[in-house]
Design a protein around this motif. Structure first.
Motif, PDB file in Angstrom:
ATOM      1  N   ASP A  30      23.843 -27.085  17.970  1.00 43.46           N
ATOM      2  CA  ASP A  30      24.728 -27.534  16.890  1.00 43.46           C
ATOM      3  C   ASP A  30      26.151 -27.567  17.420  1.00 43.46           C
ATOM      4  O   ASP A  30      26.814 -26.531  17.534  1.00 43.46           O
ATOM      5  CB  ASP A  30      24.633 -26.597  15.683  1.00 43.46           C
ATOM      6  CG  ASP A  30      23.313 -26.768  14.934  1.00 43.46           C
ATOM      7  OD1 ASP A  30      22.686 -27.819  15.086  1.00 43.46           O
ATOM      8  OD2 ASP A  30      22.946 -25.832  14.189  1.00 43.46           O
ATOM      9  N   LEU A  46      21.404 -28.469   8.867  1.00 39.43           N
ATOM     10  CA  LEU A  46      22.786 -28.310   8.411  1.00 39.43           C
ATOM     11  C   LEU A  46      23.759 -28.687   9.529  1.00 39.43           C
ATOM     12  O   LEU A  46      24.773 -29.354   9.285  1.00 39.43           O
ATOM     13  CB  LEU A  46      23.033 -26.871   7.962  1.00 39.43           C
ATOM     14  CG  LEU A  46      24.454 -26.557   7.474  1.00 39.43           C
ATOM     15  CD1 LEU A  46      24.841 -27.451   6.292  1.00 39.43           C
ATOM     16  CD2 LEU A  46      24.579 -25.079   7.099  1.00 39.43           C
ATOM     17  N   LEU A  49      23.996 -32.431   9.692  1.00 42.74           N
ATOM     18  CA  LEU A  49      24.799 -32.987   8.600  1.00 42.74           C
ATOM     19  C   LEU A  49      26.296 -32.782   8.847  1.00 42.74           C
ATOM     20  O   LEU A  49      27.118 -33.642   8.533  1.00 42.74           O
ATOM     21  CB  LEU A  49      24.387 -32.337   7.274  1.00 42.74           C
ATOM     22  CG  LEU A  49      22.996 -32.723   6.743  1.00 42.74           C
ATOM     23  CD1 LEU A  49      22.608 -31.829   5.573  1.00 42.74           C
ATOM     24  CD2 LEU A  49      22.980 -34.203   6.315  1.00 42.74           C
ATOM     25  N   ILE A  50      26.622 -31.617   9.401  1.00 38.82           N
ATOM     26  CA  ILE A  50      28.036 -31.289   9.643  1.00 38.82           C
ATOM     27  C   ILE A  50      28.623 -32.168  10.737  1.00 38.82           C
ATOM     28  O   ILE A  50      29.743 -32.666  10.628  1.00 38.82           O
ATOM     29  CB  ILE A  50      28.185 -29.801   9.997  1.00 38.82           C
ATOM     30  CG1 ILE A  50      27.905 -28.920   8.773  1.00 38.82           C
ATOM     31  CG2 ILE A  50      29.584 -29.493  10.559  1.00 38.82           C
ATOM     32  CD1 ILE A  50      27.848 -27.437   9.075  1.00 38.82           C
ATOM     33  N   SER A  53      27.924 -38.480  10.840  1.00 41.69           N
ATOM     34  CA  SER A  53      28.327 -39.181   9.604  1.00 41.69           C
ATOM     35  C   SER A  53      27.671 -40.569   9.573  1.00 41.69           C
ATOM     36  O   SER A  53      28.347 -41.585   9.409  1.00 41.69           O
ATOM     37  CB  SER A  53      29.849 -39.312   9.537  1.00 41.69           C
ATOM     38  OG  SER A  53      30.341 -39.973  10.705  1.00 41.69           O
ATOM     39  N   LYS A  88      21.653 -30.545   2.192  1.00 44.23           N
ATOM     40  CA  LYS A  88      22.793 -31.328   1.696  1.00 44.23           C
ATOM     41  C   LYS A  88      23.655 -30.494   0.751  1.00 44.23           C
ATOM     42  O   LYS A  88      24.881 -30.606   0.751  1.00 44.23           O
ATOM     43  CB  LYS A  88      22.290 -32.591   1.002  1.00 44.23           C
ATOM     44  CG  LYS A  88      21.820 -33.660   1.980  1.00 44.23           C
ATOM     45  CD  LYS A  88      21.411 -34.945   1.265  1.00 44.23           C
ATOM     46  CE  LYS A  88      21.054 -36.043   2.279  1.00 44.23           C
ATOM     47  NZ  LYS A  88      20.651 -37.305   1.615  1.00 44.23           N
ATOM     48  N   HIS A  91      25.609 -28.328   2.902  1.00 48.73           N
ATOM     49  CA  HIS A  91      26.654 -29.129   3.552  1.00 48.73           C
ATOM     50  C   HIS A  91      27.818 -29.371   2.615  1.00 48.73           C
ATOM     51  O   HIS A  91      28.992 -29.293   2.998  1.00 48.73           O
ATOM     52  CB  HIS A  91      26.051 -30.453   4.040  1.00 48.73           C
ATOM     53  CG  HIS A  91      27.019 -31.306   4.781  1.00 48.73           C
ATOM     54  ND1 HIS A  91      27.157 -32.672   4.538  1.00 48.73           N
ATOM     55  CD2 HIS A  91      27.926 -30.999   5.744  1.00 48.73           C
ATOM     56  CE1 HIS A  91      28.104 -33.152   5.334  1.00 48.73           C
ATOM     57  NE2 HIS A  91      28.577 -32.168   6.069  1.00 48.73           N
ATOM     58  N   HIS A  94      29.764 -26.342   2.451  1.00 54.39           N
ATOM     59  CA  HIS A  94      30.521 -26.213   3.695  1.00 54.39           C
ATOM     60  C   HIS A  94      31.779 -27.079   3.661  1.00 54.39           C
ATOM     61  O   HIS A  94      32.865 -26.630   4.062  1.00 54.39           O
ATOM     62  CB  HIS A  94      29.629 -26.612   4.875  1.00 54.39           C
ATOM     63  CG  HIS A  94      30.351 -26.694   6.181  1.00 54.39           C
ATOM     64  ND1 HIS A  94      30.703 -25.587   6.907  1.00 54.39           N
ATOM     65  CD2 HIS A  94      30.810 -27.784   6.881  1.00 54.39           C
ATOM     66  CE1 HIS A  94      31.342 -25.954   8.004  1.00 54.39           C
ATOM     67  NE2 HIS A  94      31.411 -27.295   8.009  1.00 54.39           N
TER      68      HIS A  94
END
Length: 595
Positions: A30, A46, A49-50, A53, A88, A91, A94
């Motif tokens: 990650d 996660l 997703l972070i 985009s 999500k 996220h 976050h």
């Protein structure tokens, strides 16, 4: 390296085209630079997703090293809808947290910039003493009550500090007391005011004003400041005194920084009580007609036994730090009458108990033409008289009461940490006369009756050296000062006189106090020349070095006796201290000779 980077870029390009993001829970990483391809997967959904985009991305996951069945370990499979929804939501949380952190960071940066601008502007503000005001009279805090409504100048250290929008409250300390001081308006806008720290030394000018009804401050008044100058700025931040010697700091840290610890309320109160007790002893001795003398601390003879002597080289000769001034005090009796001294004694005792120091203050006295009963009566009178002097001083009594209350709070903490089995309550009261008098033989019987064994776990027998724990247990149960007398001569120093009615024991005494144990040791001294010479021989001590001591029995001998009081132990009893170390300015014990 360049080749690897190009692979990542190419993989990222493929990802944009395919809109598939790969996750390997075992081998993935990650990180922002992770491509998200099958060759460079993310570690978690996660994380993907972070760090990506991609609109309408498809997420596939696997466990390359684990998972069942074995034949599916290397296959990527679409992420379950429930897992994607959960990720999500995480996220979104976050992103919200990041936004909040960014907002706080921006606010902090704005406040920092404003603070820096304020400090820069404050440097231009210069205080000037108003020449129309009366000249300030320089005084100490102890004199403030007599100078109310008078303009004064007081120097000291910032002991406590409370800053408000347009007012600053300072509790000033100068060693003689505490004083609340108020700065207002322009006085709070200077650079010195905005950067004020604890322990900064400062001189404040203003008027002492009595507090209105219902308000509280030390002395019942406060200083309304009209001008001040900073003398020595103390550091803040990591070097602030509250970080160096925090209230919950471990004891070794506090002893390493004893020079800072003694600025605190508890340590300084202890030292003020100590000064008052020493002053009271001198007053009591003066009342009773004893003269103070100052015997040497460097000696070439022992008093209490060679095992606890600090030895050093004295111009090529062997010498020691004194264990006691008693022998020298005895030599003063024929010329000066009854005498006393308040000096340091040294014991090289390898002991780490709460009751032992390698250097301690010894209050010793010798009296001529007395009996053993006279000695006990004098000792009782001295202790009670001295404590009465201390207790009748309102300020010192307040310190003692505050220290005992603080001791109860600390005792509760020790109990909660299971450092003690039961809570002891500290509340000092001056001892009542007469002290209980108990012979050693009676103490042995009492200990056995109450099931308190000796150090071997067996019943006590005559000749046992009663251990500290047993002695303290007995004293705490009886809860009264005790004169424990008539110890077997084998347990005591060579110079102690035997009881004429029972040659097994000496005319000796230990004074025991609840909570601390022995604080005084004394005896009648051998006054017969032949008996003393025989004692030297019995102990294997050469008589020649003691010629000056032996001569006291040759040139006009007399019945005489004396005692030594351990000041730190006495103070521990009065102030409820857990250890005698707290009762010394810079305590010395095995392993500690700094600062």
């Amino acid at each position: 390296m360049a080749e690897t980077a190009q692979k990542i870029v190419d993989a990222a390009a493929d990802l944009v085209i395919s809109k598939v993001v790969y996750i390997d829970e075992d081998a993935g990483i990650d990180a922002p630079q992770t491509a998200g391809t099958s060759d460079f997967p993310f570690k978690s959904l996660l994380g993907a997703l972070i760090h990506t985009s991609i609109p309408d991305a498809e997420y596939q996951t696997r466990k390359s090293q684990t998972g069942e069945p074995a034949e599916t370990r290397e296959e990527y499979k679409p992420v379950a809808k429930a897992a994607l929804k959960k990720a999500k939501n995480a996220h979104a949380a976050h992103l919200k947290k990041e936004a909040k952190q960014a907002e706080l960071a921006a606010k902090e940066a704005e406040q920092k910039a404003a603070r820096e601008a304020q400090l820069e502007a404050a440097k231009a503000i210069k205080l000037v003493e108003d020449p129309s005001k009366p000249a300030a009279k320089k005084i100490k805090i102890k004199d403030t009550t007599d100078h109310r409504n008078v303009r004064v100048a007081i120097s000291g250290w910032v002991h406590r500090l409370r800053q408000q929008k347009s007012m600053i409250f300072i509790t000033l300390r100068d060693g003689t007391g505490l004083l609340q001081c108020i700065l207002a308006d322009k006085l709070t806008e200077t650079y010195d005011a905005l950067t004020m720290t604890l322990e900064t030394s400062i001189t404040l000018h203003g008027e002492i004003k009595e507090l209105p009804a219902g308000a509280h401050a030390p002395g019942g008044h406060e200083l309304i400041v009209d001008y001040y100058t900073v003398i020595g700025r103390a550091p803040g931040g990591d070097e602030a005194i509250t970080n160096i010697v925090a209230p919950d700091a471990d004891p070794q840290t506090k002893y390493n920084n004893r020079h800072l610890t003694i600025r605190g309320d508890v340590a300084s109160a202890n030292l003020k009580v100590r000064a008052a007790v020493v002053r009271a002893f001198r007053r009591s001795y003066d009342d009773l007609g004893l003269l103070e003398v100052t015997p040497p601390c460097m000696v070439q003879t022992m008093c209490e036994g060679g095992a606890t002597l600090f030895e050093f080289d004295y111009y090529g000769e062997k010498a020691y730090l004194t264990q006691s001034s008693q022998l020298y005090l005895e030599t003063c009796l024929p010329s000066l009458g009854d005498v006393f001294c308040i000096q340091e004694s040294f014991r090289a005792e390898k002991s780490l108990t709460r009751r032992h120091l390698s250097e301690y203050t010894h209050i010793e006295a010798e009296l001529a033409f007395i009996t053993f009963d006279d000695l006990l009566n004098h000792l009782e009178d001295m202790i009670c008289r001295t404590i009465d002097h201390v207790w009748n001083d309102p300020q010192i009594r307040a310190f003692i009461q505050e220290l005992n209350e603080e001791a109860n709070r600390e005792e509760k903490k020790r109990f909660e940490k299971k450092e003690v089995a039961e809570i002891k309550h500290y509340e000092f009261q001056p001892p009542q006369r007469p002290f209980r008098r108990m012979k050693y033989e009676e103490a042995i019987a009492w200990l056995n009756e109450h099931g308190i064994p000796n150090e071997e776990g067996e019943p006590h027998k005559f000749g046992d050296d009663i251990a500290e724990a047993a002695e303290r247990r007995m004293t705490d149960i009886l809860n009264t000062p005790i004169f424990l007398t008539h110890f077997p001569f084998e347990l005591k120093a060579f110079y102690m006189k035997k009881d004429p009615s029972d040659p097994r024991v000496t005319e000796s005494v230990d004074c025991l106090m609840p909570g601390v144990g022995e604080i005084v040791g004394g005896s009648m001294r051998m006054d017969d020349l032949e008996e003393l010479l025989a004692a030297y021989k019995r102990e294997g001590i050469p008589a020649d070095p003691y010629y000056w001591f032996t001569d006291q029995r040759k040139y006009g001998t007399t019945p005489h006796g004396g005692y030594g009081i351990g000041l730190e132990r006495l103070l521990a009893w009065i102030t409820g201290r857990w250890t005698v170390k707290e009762c010394s300015l810079y305590p010395r014990w095995m392993g500690r000779c700094t600062p």
